[in-house]
Design a protein around this motif. Structure first.
Motif, PDB file in Angstrom:
ATOM      1  N   LYS A  82       0.813  -1.218   0.000  1.00 36.31           N
ATOM      2  CA  LYS A  82       0.000   0.000   0.000  1.00 36.31           C
ATOM      3  C   LYS A  82       0.847   1.268   0.000  1.00 36.31           C
ATOM      4  O   LYS A  82       0.317   2.367  -0.026  1.00 36.31           O
ATOM      5  CB  LYS A  82      -0.928   0.032   1.220  1.00 36.31           C
ATOM      6  CG  LYS A  82      -1.936  -1.084   1.256  1.00 36.31           C
ATOM      7  CD  LYS A  82      -2.940  -0.976   0.138  1.00 36.31           C
ATOM      8  CE  LYS A  82      -3.987  -2.073   0.229  1.00 36.31           C
ATOM      9  NZ  LYS A  82      -4.911  -2.019  -0.897  1.00 36.31           N
ATOM     10  N   GLY A  83       2.171   1.099   0.057  1.00 37.55           N
ATOM     11  CA  GLY A  83       3.044   2.260   0.076  1.00 37.55           C
ATOM     12  C   GLY A  83       4.495   1.839   0.030  1.00 37.55           C
ATOM     13  O   GLY A  83       4.810   0.654  -0.158  1.00 37.55           O
ATOM     14  N   THR A  84       5.379   2.809   0.210  1.00 41.34           N
ATOM     15  CA  THR A  84       6.813   2.538   0.201  1.00 41.34           C
ATOM     16  C   THR A  84       7.529   3.370   1.264  1.00 41.34           C
ATOM     17  O   THR A  84       7.061   4.441   1.649  1.00 41.34           O
ATOM     18  CB  THR A  84       7.452   2.874  -1.178  1.00 41.34           C
ATOM     19  OG1 THR A  84       7.177   4.235  -1.503  1.00 41.34           O
ATOM     20  CG2 THR A  84       6.943   1.956  -2.268  1.00 41.34           C
ATOM     21  N   VAL A  85       8.643   2.845   1.708  1.00 35.23           N
ATOM     22  CA  VAL A  85       9.617   3.605   2.486  1.00 35.23           C
ATOM     23  C   VAL A  85      10.892   3.605   1.654  1.00 35.23           C
ATOM     24  O   VAL A  85      11.148   2.665   0.898  1.00 35.23           O
ATOM     25  CB  VAL A  85       9.863   3.012   3.894  1.00 35.23           C
ATOM     26  CG1 VAL A  85       8.690   3.279   4.802  1.00 35.23           C
ATOM     27  CG2 VAL A  85      10.179   1.537   3.838  1.00 35.23           C
ATOM     28  N   SER A  86      11.673   4.657   1.779  1.00 32.94           N
ATOM     29  CA  SER A  86      12.855   4.765   0.931  1.00 32.94           C
ATOM     30  C   SER A  86      13.934   5.568   1.641  1.00 32.94           C
ATOM     31  O   SER A  86      13.686   6.186   2.677  1.00 32.94           O
ATOM     32  CB  SER A  86      12.492   5.457  -0.390  1.00 32.94           C
ATOM     33  OG  SER A  86      11.997   6.760  -0.130  1.00 32.94           O
ATOM     34  N   TYR A  87      15.117   5.518   1.040  1.00 29.82           N
ATOM     35  CA  TYR A  87      16.166   6.430   1.483  1.00 29.82           C
ATOM     36  C   TYR A  87      16.972   6.851   0.277  1.00 29.82           C
ATOM     37  O   TYR A  87      16.937   6.216  -0.777  1.00 29.82           O
ATOM     38  CB  TYR A  87      17.065   5.813   2.567  1.00 29.82           C
ATOM     39  CG  TYR A  87      18.127   4.856   2.097  1.00 29.82           C
ATOM     40  CD1 TYR A  87      19.370   5.316   1.657  1.00 29.82           C
ATOM     41  CD2 TYR A  87      17.916   3.484   2.118  1.00 29.82           C
ATOM     42  CE1 TYR A  87      20.362   4.439   1.243  1.00 29.82           C
ATOM     43  CE2 TYR A  87      18.896   2.604   1.706  1.00 29.82           C
ATOM     44  CZ  TYR A  87      20.119   3.085   1.267  1.00 29.82           C
ATOM     45  OH  TYR A  87      21.088   2.217   0.858  1.00 29.82           O
ATOM     46  N   TYR A  88      17.651   7.957   0.435  1.00 31.96           N
ATOM     47  CA  TYR A  88      18.572   8.434  -0.600  1.00 31.96           C
ATOM     48  C   TYR A  88      19.707   9.171   0.098  1.00 31.96           C
ATOM     49  O   TYR A  88      19.574   9.611   1.240  1.00 31.96           O
ATOM     50  CB  TYR A  88      17.871   9.350  -1.618  1.00 31.96           C
ATOM     51  CG  TYR A  88      17.355  10.641  -1.040  1.00 31.96           C
ATOM     52  CD1 TYR A  88      18.135  11.799  -1.062  1.00 31.96           C
ATOM     53  CD2 TYR A  88      16.086  10.715  -0.465  1.00 31.96           C
ATOM     54  CE1 TYR A  88      17.660  12.982  -0.525  1.00 31.96           C
ATOM     55  CE2 TYR A  88      15.603  11.892   0.072  1.00 31.96           C
ATOM     56  CZ  TYR A  88      16.391  13.024   0.035  1.00 31.96           C
ATOM     57  OH  TYR A  88      15.930  14.197   0.578  1.00 31.96           O
ATOM     58  N   TRP A  89      20.810   9.251  -0.608  1.00 32.53           N
ATOM     59  CA  TRP A  89      21.960   9.964  -0.071  1.00 32.53           C
ATOM     60  C   TRP A  89      21.868  11.420  -0.482  1.00 32.53           C
ATOM     61  O   TRP A  89      21.909  11.739  -1.667  1.00 32.53           O
ATOM     62  CB  TRP A  89      23.264   9.367  -0.594  1.00 32.53           C
ATOM     63  CG  TRP A  89      23.556   8.018  -0.052  1.00 32.53           C
ATOM     64  CD1 TRP A  89      23.444   6.826  -0.700  1.00 32.53           C
ATOM     65  CD2 TRP A  89      24.009   7.713   1.272  1.00 32.53           C
ATOM     66  NE1 TRP A  89      23.786   5.796   0.133  1.00 32.53           N
ATOM     67  CE2 TRP A  89      24.146   6.316   1.362  1.00 32.53           C
ATOM     68  CE3 TRP A  89      24.299   8.486   2.404  1.00 32.53           C
ATOM     69  CZ2 TRP A  89      24.559   5.669   2.523  1.00 32.53           C
ATOM     70  CZ3 TRP A  89      24.717   7.848   3.553  1.00 32.53           C
ATOM     71  CH2 TRP A  89      24.851   6.458   3.604  1.00 32.53           C
TER      72      TRP A  89
END
Length: 185
Positions: free
Chosen positions: A76-83
């Motif tokens: 139903k969704g996403t979690v993410s990371y980026y530098w």
């Protein structure tokens, strides 16, 4: 919205099939309410499913940077990371729940807490950042409930529908995370 039961919330790496589900939620689902809250001042145009999958499948590290939020077995969704800057170890994270039926009931807080645990457990960094905008009060509350501290407010830098909003920069240090009660998961 009051729900009848408490949903089982999990986060996990996305499969190729999951990417199709995320693409559908992001671009084709009838409920596109998330667009009003997830950085609406940036226009995100629809891309074909094949291009969407190619973007994520070609760079193997991206799949590790993007997990699905699973609610009762469905993405139903996403979690993410980026530098923000990998050389200086400045990492930012984010969360999107596409289906508005699952907003304002603690699901985002559960998912974000799980993601913070994954990030601090698997990446040697002293801090995790999270940036939102002052128009997204639910995201600001979620960040604070998870233990993030408001570190900065960039005033009137987000222009949306004829109004200026602030960029809200939150952060959590590893030592703060270690002191959090684990019962919030």
């Amino acid at each position: 919205m009051k729900r009848e039961k408490e949903e089982l919330v999990n986060i996990r790496p996305l499969t190729e099939t999951d990417l199709e589900a995320v693409w559908h939620l992001k671009f084709k689902a009838p409920d596109q309410s998330y667009r009003k809250w997830n950085a609406p001042y940036f226009y995100e145009h629809e891309i074909p499913l094949s291009a969407f999958k190619k973007r994520y499948l070609q760079d193997e590290s991206i799949l590790q940077k993007l997990y699905g939020i699973e609610i009762d077995g469905d993405i139903k969704g996403t979690v993410s990371y980026y530098w923000e800057n990998e050389r200086t170890r400045w990492l930012e994270c984010g969360i999107v729940i596409y289906d508005s039926r699952f907003w304002s009931g603690g699901i985002g807080t559960k998912a974000l807490n799980l993601w913070i645990d994954v990030l601090f457990t698997h990446i040697d960094i002293p801090r995790i950042g999270l940036t939102t905008w002052s128009g997204n009060e639910r995201m600001m509350r979620c960040a604070e409930k998870c233990g993030f501290v408001l570190e900065g407010r960039l005033r009137k830098v987000r222009y949306y529908q004829g109004e200026y909003y602030d960029s809200m920069r939150y952060g959590m240090l590893r030592e703060e995370w270690r002191c959090l009660p684990r019962n919030i998961l």
